[in-house]
Design a protein around this motif. Sequence first.
Motif, PDB file in Angstrom:
ATOM      1  N   TYR A  58       0.812  -1.212   0.000  1.00 51.65           N
ATOM      2  CA  TYR A  58       0.000   0.000   0.000  1.00 51.65           C
ATOM      3  C   TYR A  58       0.848   1.266   0.000  1.00 51.65           C
ATOM      4  CZ  TYR A  58      -3.973  -3.028   0.858  1.00 51.65           C
ATOM      5  OH  TYR A  58      -4.941  -3.988   0.726  1.00 51.65           O
ATOM      6  N   PRO A  59       0.337   2.341  -0.636  1.00 55.95           N
ATOM      7  CA  PRO A  59       1.100   3.593  -0.675  1.00 55.95           C
ATOM      8  C   PRO A  59       1.102   4.291   0.685  1.00 55.95           C
ATOM      9  CG  PRO A  59      -1.054   3.924  -1.678  1.00 55.95           C
ATOM     10  CD  PRO A  59      -0.945   2.451  -1.342  1.00 55.95           C
ATOM     11  N   ASP A  60       2.093   5.136   0.880  1.00 48.55           N
ATOM     12  CA  ASP A  60       2.163   5.951   2.094  1.00 48.55           C
ATOM     13  C   ASP A  60       1.344   7.214   1.879  1.00 48.55           C
ATOM     14  OD1 ASP A  60       3.884   4.166   3.342  1.00 48.55           O
ATOM     15  OD2 ASP A  60       5.664   5.142   2.521  1.00 48.55           O
ATOM     16  N   SER A  61       0.043   7.076   1.865  1.00 51.73           N
ATOM     17  CA  SER A  61      -0.836   8.224   1.671  1.00 51.73           C
ATOM     18  C   SER A  61      -2.169   7.949   2.353  1.00 51.73           C
ATOM     19  CB  SER A  61      -1.059   8.498   0.181  1.00 51.73           C
ATOM     20  OG  SER A  61      -1.880   7.497  -0.378  1.00 51.73           O
ATOM     21  N   ALA A  62      -2.946   8.995   2.469  1.00 55.33           N
ATOM     22  CA  ALA A  62      -4.264   8.867   3.091  1.00 55.33           C
ATOM     23  C   ALA A  62      -5.351   8.685   2.035  1.00 55.33           C
ATOM     24  CB  ALA A  62      -4.555  10.102   3.933  1.00 55.33           C
ATOM     25  N   ASN A  63      -4.961   8.430   0.792  1.00 54.08           N
ATOM     26  CA  ASN A  63      -5.938   8.245  -0.289  1.00 54.08           C
ATOM     27  C   ASN A  63      -6.845   7.057  -0.011  1.00 54.08           C
ATOM     28  OD1 ASN A  63      -4.921  10.348  -1.825  1.00 54.08           O
ATOM     29  ND2 ASN A  63      -3.497   9.036  -2.928  1.00 54.08           N
ATOM     30  N   LEU A  64      -8.104   7.209  -0.415  1.00 56.19           N
ATOM     31  CA  LEU A  64      -9.045   6.094  -0.422  1.00 56.19           C
ATOM     32  C   LEU A  64      -9.353   5.763  -1.868  1.00 56.19           C
ATOM     33  CD1 LEU A  64     -11.545   7.046   2.433  1.00 56.19           C
ATOM     34  CD2 LEU A  64      -9.630   5.441   2.513  1.00 56.19           C
ATOM     35  N   PHE A  65      -9.633   4.492  -2.138  1.00 54.65           N
ATOM     36  CA  PHE A  65      -9.819   4.028  -3.500  1.00 54.65           C
ATOM     37  C   PHE A  65     -11.156   3.329  -3.657  1.00 54.65           C
ATOM     38  CE2 PHE A  65      -5.352   4.181  -2.449  1.00 54.65           C
ATOM     39  CZ  PHE A  65      -4.812   4.889  -3.519  1.00 54.65           C
ATOM     40  N   ASP A  66     -11.779   3.537  -4.812  1.00 54.67           N
ATOM     41  CA  ASP A  66     -13.023   2.835  -5.138  1.00 54.67           C
ATOM     42  C   ASP A  66     -12.743   1.398  -5.551  1.00 54.67           C
ATOM     43  OD1 ASP A  66     -14.707   5.146  -4.811  1.00 54.67           O
ATOM     44  OD2 ASP A  66     -13.923   5.872  -6.722  1.00 54.67           O
ATOM     45  N   LEU A  67     -11.545   1.182  -6.086  1.00 51.93           N
ATOM     46  CA  LEU A  67     -11.157  -0.140  -6.567  1.00 51.93           C
ATOM     47  C   LEU A  67      -9.682  -0.363  -6.268  1.00 51.93           C
ATOM     48  CD1 LEU A  67     -11.646  -2.749  -8.278  1.00 51.93           C
ATOM     49  CD2 LEU A  67     -11.102  -1.364 -10.313  1.00 51.93           C
ATOM     50  N   ILE A  68      -9.379  -1.506  -5.681  1.00 53.06           N
ATOM     51  CA  ILE A  68      -7.996  -1.948  -5.507  1.00 53.06           C
ATOM     52  C   ILE A  68      -7.864  -3.243  -6.290  1.00 53.06           C
ATOM     53  CG2 ILE A  68      -6.235  -2.780  -3.898  1.00 53.06           C
ATOM     54  CD1 ILE A  68      -7.575  -1.065  -1.720  1.00 53.06           C
ATOM     55  N   VAL A  69      -6.859  -3.297  -7.161  1.00 51.09           N
ATOM     56  CA  VAL A  69      -6.585  -4.494  -7.943  1.00 51.09           C
ATOM     57  C   VAL A  69      -5.167  -4.959  -7.644  1.00 51.09           C
ATOM     58  CG1 VAL A  69      -8.182  -3.892  -9.805  1.00 51.09           C
ATOM     59  CG2 VAL A  69      -5.795  -3.197  -9.968  1.00 51.09           C
ATOM     60  N   THR A  70      -4.971  -6.265  -7.690  1.00 53.55           N
ATOM     61  CA  THR A  70      -3.636  -6.786  -7.479  1.00 53.55           C
ATOM     62  C   THR A  70      -3.510  -8.203  -8.008  1.00 53.55           C
ATOM     63  OG1 THR A  70      -1.877  -7.187  -5.841  1.00 53.55           O
ATOM     64  CG2 THR A  70      -4.150  -7.553  -5.113  1.00 53.55           C
ATOM     65  N   ASN A  71      -2.344  -8.476  -8.523  1.00 55.04           N
ATOM     66  CA  ASN A  71      -1.939  -9.821  -8.916  1.00 55.04           C
ATOM     67  C   ASN A  71      -0.650 -10.066  -8.119  1.00 55.04           C
ATOM     68  OD1 ASN A  71      -1.224 -12.202 -10.117  1.00 55.04           O
ATOM     69  ND2 ASN A  71      -0.861 -11.333 -12.130  1.00 55.04           N
ATOM     70  N   PRO A  72      -0.796 -10.301  -6.817  1.00 57.73           N
ATOM     71  CA  PRO A  72       0.392 -10.401  -5.966  1.00 57.73           C
ATOM     72  C   PRO A  72       1.123 -11.728  -6.167  1.00 57.73           C
ATOM     73  CG  PRO A  72      -1.520 -11.018  -4.708  1.00 57.73           C
ATOM     74  CD  PRO A  72      -2.022 -10.584  -6.075  1.00 57.73           C
ATOM     75  N   PRO A  73       2.334 -11.829  -5.667  1.00 64.29           N
ATOM     76  CA  PRO A  73       3.004 -13.131  -5.676  1.00 64.29           C
ATOM     77  C   PRO A  73       2.131 -14.148  -4.934  1.00 64.29           C
ATOM     78  CG  PRO A  73       4.525 -11.404  -5.029  1.00 64.29           C
ATOM     79  CD  PRO A  73       3.156 -10.794  -5.048  1.00 64.29           C
ATOM     80  N   TYR A  74       1.968 -15.348  -5.516  1.00 64.20           N
ATOM     81  CA  TYR A  74       1.143 -16.373  -4.847  1.00 64.20           C
ATOM     82  C   TYR A  74       1.680 -17.787  -5.036  1.00 64.20           C
ATOM     83  CZ  TYR A  74      -1.077 -16.565  -9.511  1.00 64.20           C
ATOM     84  OH  TYR A  74      -1.332 -16.654 -10.856  1.00 64.20           O
ATOM     85  N   VAL A  75       2.906 -17.916  -5.506  1.00 58.61           N
ATOM     86  CA  VAL A  75       3.479 -19.244  -5.713  1.00 58.61           C
ATOM     87  C   VAL A  75       4.118 -19.731  -4.411  1.00 58.61           C
ATOM     88  CG1 VAL A  75       5.198 -20.586  -6.998  1.00 58.61           C
ATOM     89  CG2 VAL A  75       3.920 -18.752  -8.145  1.00 58.61           C
ATOM     90  N   PRO A  76       3.696 -20.892  -3.901  1.00 59.28           N
ATOM     91  CA  PRO A  76       4.347 -21.452  -2.711  1.00 59.28           C
ATOM     92  C   PRO A  76       5.838 -21.685  -2.977  1.00 59.28           C
ATOM     93  CG  PRO A  76       2.273 -22.580  -3.126  1.00 59.28           C
ATOM     94  CD  PRO A  76       2.554 -21.708  -4.329  1.00 59.28           C
ATOM     95  N   THR A  77       6.653 -21.439  -1.978  1.00 61.41           N
ATOM     96  CA  THR A  77       8.104 -21.520  -2.114  1.00 61.41           C
ATOM     97  C   THR A  77       8.559 -22.839  -2.729  1.00 61.41           C
ATOM     98  OG1 THR A  77       8.325 -20.068  -0.211  1.00 61.41           O
ATOM     99  CG2 THR A  77      10.276 -21.301  -0.853  1.00 61.41           C
TER     100      THR A  77
END
Length: 166
Positions: A58-77
């Motif tokens: 997350y950014p270092d800001s006080a912004n609020l968002f209508d939509l958050i999207v992410t394709n984060p890392p998800y592969v087991p080690t």
Amino acid sequence: ILDIGSGSGCIGLSLAMEFPYAKVIATDISEAAIDVATINRLRHGLDGQVEFSSADLYPDSANLFDLIVTNPPYVPTEQYDSLPPEYLSEPRVALAAGDDGCVYLERILRDAVNYLTPGGLLAVEVGPTRVEIERRFPLVPFIWVELEHGGEGLFVIRKEQLQELC
């Protein structure tokens, strides 16, 4: 719109093109990724609409968002080393996500309520880690999206549903 873990910026830039009046903030922990995303932003003429920021999710800001999207890392080690060669051209940090693939997802779910507007949506791609996520978070009312051209493991959830769980 917030794009977490933007990498080359393709998701955030695509959303900016699809929604020309939206402001997009895209974060990534990798300065090299932000450099590539900035080049892509210039190529598509989206300077005034998309902002890239170095951040651990997350950014270092006080912004609020209508939509958050992410394709984060998800592969087991343990599965990382057995990925097809084309995946291994990506930095390890872009794919590997701890023993069960949920390291980043936990933080994203926990903190999203602090960044979403009322009625805001969180959309997350988790691929085949879906099974582990459903096992680990049985009370979370994920809405699993059926993709028109195949693929798996994309969910959406509203801020209010997350608040009930936090």
